[in-house]
Design a protein around this motif. Structure first.
Motif: not given
Length: 146
Positions: A14-29
């Protein structure tokens, strides 16, 4: 013991999934950032780690010790590689930020110096304008009164 292990693995997933979501937002930036490739590699490692978490749950309940041992080794290696890359990326980001700050400070210093030069030039022009106005006033007066 198996239930605790499964819960820990699940929470990790679950923590890894949450990290992946944040990473997706970072990649968009980071569309044009030199760090984008590093973040994409981190995202790939996250996928591998998540896959490792998912694959680790079944052997816990089935007692497949050899497979689980190999999987744990793989997960630990990926985890260590992930941490190393995050630290390296953090260092690169901080260095880039420092360079940007130094550049910004240097630009502010140049702008401040140029502003002073412009103000001095403007003051000289105002004196010349006043002298010109006085000259025109005197010449105009002399022309009208012979």
């Amino acid at each position: 013991m198996k239930v605790i292990a499964a819960l820990l693995i699940s929470f990790g997933a679950v923590l890894m999934l949450m990290s992946m979501q944040r990473t997706k937002k970072i990649l968009a930036l980071l569309v044009f950032s030199p760090f984008r490739a590093n973040w994409q590699f981190l995202a790939s490692l996250m996928i591998l780690l998540l896959l490792g978490y998912v694959l680790a749950i079944l052997p816990v309940f089935q007692g497949a010790v050899q497979f689980l041992t190999l999987l744990v080794g793989f997960i630990f290696f990926c985890g260590a590689l992930f941490v190393y890359l995050v630290v390296r990326l953090g260092q690169q980001t901080i260095e880039d930020l420092e360079e940007t700050t130094i550049s910004k400070n240097k630009l502010e210093e140049i702008v401040h110096q140029r502003t002073i030069e412009l103000n001095e030039a403007n003051a000289r022009l105002e004196k010349l304008d006043a002298a010109k106005s006085d000259f025109i006033s005197i010449v105009s007066h002399e022309i009208r009164t012979p």
